[in-house]
Design a protein around this motif. Structure first.
Motif, mmCIF file in Angstrom:
data_model
loop_
_atom_site.group_PDB
_atom_site.id
_atom_site.type_symbol
_atom_site.label_atom_id
_atom_site.label_comp_id
_atom_site.label_asym_id
_atom_site.label_seq_id
_atom_site.Cartn_x
_atom_site.Cartn_y
_atom_site.Cartn_z
ATOM 1 N N MET A 1 46.252 35.348 31.596
ATOM 2 C CA MET A 1 47.031 35.488 32.856
ATOM 3 C C MET A 1 47.148 34.289 33.728
ATOM 4 S SD MET A 1 46.087 38.377 35.655
ATOM 5 C CE MET A 1 47.242 38.538 37.306
ATOM 6 N N LYS A 2 47.894 33.716 34.062
ATOM 7 C CA LYS A 2 48.082 32.480 34.953
ATOM 8 C C LYS A 2 48.199 32.862 36.402
ATOM 9 C CE LYS A 2 50.481 29.933 31.350
ATOM 10 N NZ LYS A 2 51.083 31.014 30.238
ATOM 11 N N LEU A 3 47.444 32.234 37.086
ATOM 12 C CA LEU A 3 47.398 32.738 38.637
ATOM 13 C C LEU A 3 48.840 32.454 39.315
ATOM 14 C CD1 LEU A 3 44.747 32.227 41.393
ATOM 15 C CD2 LEU A 3 46.930 31.261 41.762
ATOM 16 N N GLN A 4 49.530 31.129 38.736
ATOM 17 C CA GLN A 4 50.670 30.709 39.496
ATOM 18 C C GLN A 4 51.909 31.327 39.013
ATOM 19 O OE1 GLN A 4 48.634 29.176 37.626
ATOM 20 N NE2 GLN A 4 49.929 27.258 36.636
ATOM 21 N N HIS A 5 51.689 32.225 37.903
ATOM 22 C CA HIS A 5 52.675 33.246 37.542
ATOM 23 C C HIS A 5 52.231 34.647 37.831
ATOM 24 C CE1 HIS A 5 53.599 30.238 34.203
ATOM 25 N NE2 HIS A 5 53.860 29.674 35.430
ATOM 26 N N ALA A 6 51.408 34.882 38.645
ATOM 27 C CA ALA A 6 51.140 36.433 39.053
ATOM 28 C C ALA A 6 51.424 36.446 40.350
ATOM 29 C CB ALA A 6 49.610 36.516 38.774
ATOM 30 N N THR A 7 51.643 37.707 40.940
ATOM 31 C CA THR A 7 51.842 38.155 42.286
ATOM 32 C C THR A 7 50.469 38.182 42.887
ATOM 33 O OG1 THR A 7 51.735 40.330 41.798
ATOM 34 C CG2 THR A 7 53.986 39.390 41.669
ATOM 35 N N TRP A 8 50.408 38.345 44.394
ATOM 36 C CA TRP A 8 49.106 38.716 44.711
ATOM 37 C C TRP A 8 48.636 40.084 44.905
ATOM 38 C CZ3 TRP A 8 48.093 42.606 48.457
ATOM 39 C CH2 TRP A 8 49.144 43.141 48.915
ATOM 40 N N GLN A 9 49.715 41.051 44.386
ATOM 41 C CA GLN A 9 49.071 42.094 44.018
ATOM 42 C C GLN A 9 48.343 42.178 42.605
ATOM 43 O OE1 GLN A 9 51.856 41.601 45.082
ATOM 44 N NE2 GLN A 9 52.819 43.299 46.513
ATOM 45 N N GLU A 10 49.032 41.416 41.707
ATOM 46 C CA GLU A 10 48.329 41.245 40.466
ATOM 47 C C GLU A 10 46.911 40.820 40.457
ATOM 48 O OE1 GLU A 10 51.979 41.225 37.487
ATOM 49 O OE2 GLU A 10 51.690 39.484 38.740
ATOM 50 N N VAL A 11 46.729 39.806 41.384
ATOM 51 C CA VAL A 11 45.680 38.810 41.552
ATOM 52 C C VAL A 11 44.323 39.936 41.999
ATOM 53 C CG1 VAL A 11 44.238 37.007 42.689
ATOM 54 C CG2 VAL A 11 46.327 36.713 41.572
ATOM 55 N N GLU A 12 44.920 40.812 43.059
ATOM 56 C CA GLU A 12 43.942 41.850 43.748
ATOM 57 C C GLU A 12 43.489 42.661 42.714
ATOM 58 O OE1 GLU A 12 44.398 43.303 48.083
ATOM 59 O OE2 GLU A 12 45.522 44.435 46.772
ATOM 60 N N ASP A 13 44.526 43.317 41.785
ATOM 61 C CA ASP A 13 44.123 44.103 40.668
ATOM 62 C C ASP A 13 43.149 43.466 39.750
ATOM 63 O OD1 ASP A 13 45.587 46.167 41.909
ATOM 64 O OD2 ASP A 13 47.396 45.685 40.356
ATOM 65 N N TYR A 14 43.408 42.379 39.493
ATOM 66 C CA TYR A 14 42.467 41.365 38.539
ATOM 67 C C TYR A 14 41.153 41.449 39.175
ATOM 68 C CZ TYR A 14 40.183 37.723 36.083
ATOM 69 O OH TYR A 14 39.373 36.927 35.342
ATOM 70 N N LEU A 15 40.732 41.322 40.535
ATOM 71 C CA LEU A 15 39.444 41.249 41.227
ATOM 72 C C LEU A 15 38.965 42.440 41.097
ATOM 73 C CD1 LEU A 15 40.502 38.958 43.914
ATOM 74 C CD2 LEU A 15 38.542 38.450 42.097
ATOM 75 N N GLN A 16 39.558 43.674 40.953
ATOM 76 C CA GLN A 16 38.865 44.828 40.780
ATOM 77 C C GLN A 16 37.865 45.162 39.582
ATOM 78 O OE1 GLN A 16 38.915 47.277 43.368
ATOM 79 N NE2 GLN A 16 39.855 45.258 44.450
ATOM 80 N N ARG A 17 38.269 44.271 38.565
ATOM 81 C CA ARG A 17 37.681 44.172 37.196
ATOM 82 C C ARG A 17 36.913 42.842 36.530
ATOM 83 N NH1 ARG A 17 43.233 43.643 35.945
ATOM 84 N NH2 ARG A 17 43.848 41.886 34.598
ATOM 85 N N ALA A 18 37.139 41.922 37.598
ATOM 86 C CA ALA A 18 36.466 40.602 37.003
ATOM 87 C C ALA A 18 36.430 39.751 38.288
ATOM 88 C CB ALA A 18 37.199 40.019 35.997
ATOM 89 N N SER A 19 35.561 38.739 38.389
ATOM 90 C CA SER A 19 35.492 37.805 39.477
ATOM 91 C C SER A 19 35.472 36.426 39.056
ATOM 92 C CB SER A 19 34.096 38.109 40.288
ATOM 93 O OG SER A 19 32.958 38.121 39.712
ATOM 94 N N GLY A 20 35.635 35.979 37.911
ATOM 95 C CA GLY A 20 35.703 34.905 37.082
ATOM 96 C C GLY A 20 37.102 34.231 36.948
ATOM 97 N N ILE A 21 37.217 32.878 37.331
ATOM 98 C CA ILE A 21 38.442 32.328 36.928
ATOM 99 C C ILE A 21 38.055 31.049 36.240
ATOM 100 C CG2 ILE A 21 38.334 31.390 39.416
ATOM 101 C CD1 ILE A 21 41.456 31.426 39.467
ATOM 102 N N ILE A 22 39.020 30.384 35.495
ATOM 103 C CA ILE A 22 38.980 29.134 34.827
ATOM 104 C C ILE A 22 40.023 28.250 35.417
ATOM 105 C CG2 ILE A 22 39.275 27.858 32.722
ATOM 106 C CD1 ILE A 22 38.277 30.527 30.986
#
Length: 252
Positions: A1-22
């Motif tokens: 999942m690429k942050l720049q290809h995601a919506t803010w809602q998708e990032v918010e959903d991601y943060l419900q299951r993970a808090s790491g980023i590369i």
């Protein structure tokens, strides 16, 4: 999942299951007669994107300009001052922490970035520790990992190139960049076959005097797209091990 290809809602959903980023980080600098100026950013980006696709890890935008002053005598090279890169990384991390990220893993493709990235980490941690109110801002973990330094990658480079791998414009990094960007392959003869070795601790004009075509101890005419595919596979495994350990989920 690429942050720049995601919506803010998708990032918010991601943060419900993970808090790491590369976050891939590299440089825009010369890489000898057949290496791309973007090699040091292309390589970690390619590895990070594959990790993101395989393991549902969020991958941030690539920091493609780094600390490369010693390459500035070669046209096309772009460098930030160490202080500028520190400020960019500090603001990047601060932005991510605001959203709830707790583990920020920089996947690096340029040796010249290492000292400055570690200095940026020290600045970030110091800023948190020296808050005037004495309050903790919550957990924050930062890591720098070099794709080219993992055990599988090092073993493969030794088996394919031996001493001809060198220290800059290496056959391994050129191979991986060609695998990621096969339309950009260059067929160039090297003279001498293996470039001179030496230190890069100098200014740009001295660096070009020491290394006239930009290579350091390497023979990137040995580079092949098929080698790059193998380096990608090795780097993905090395980096996944390092990222899992960073999250506290390493193999027992």
């Amino acid at each position: 999942m690429k942050l720049q290809h995601a919506t803010w809602q998708e990032v918010e959903d991601y943060l419900q299951r993970a808090s790491g980023i590369i976050i891939p980080i590299g440089s825009t600098e010369q890489h000898g007669p057949n290496g791309l100026l973007g090699t040091d950013a292309i390589c970690p980006e390619s590895v990070a994107w594959e990790l993101g696709a395989r393991h549902d890890v969020l991958v941030g935008p690539t920091q493609s300009i780094g600390m490369a002053q010693h390459h500035l005598a070669f046209p096309g090279s772009i460098s930030l001052r160490p202080s500028t890169l520190i400020a960019v990384l500090r603001d990047t991390v601060t932005s991510l922490v605001r959203h709830g990220f707790t583990h920020v893993f920089f996947l690096n493709g340029h040796g010249g970035n290492i000292a400055t990235v570690n200095a940026a980490f020290a600045e970030i941690y110091s800023g948190r520790s020296l808050r005037s109110d004495g309050q903790s801002s919550g957990a924050l973990h930062l890591a720098l990992n070099n794709w080219f330094a993992g055990p599988r990658v090092r073993e493969l480079a030794q088996s394919l190139y031996g001493d001809a791998e060198g220290g800059h414009a290496t056959a391994s990094e050129v191979s991986l960049s060609w695998f990621a960007r096969p339309e950009a392959v260059k067929d160039v003869a090297m003279s001498p076959r293996i470039a001179p070795s030496g230190s890069a601790q100098c200014d740009a004009e001295e660096f070009r005097r020491r290394f006239p075509d930009g290579r350091m101890g390497s023979d990137p005419s040995l580079s092949r797209i098929e080698h790059g595919e193998r380096f990608q596979a090795a780097a993905v495994e090395d980096t996944w091990d390092a990222y899992r350990a960073f999250l506290g989920e390493g193999l027992q």
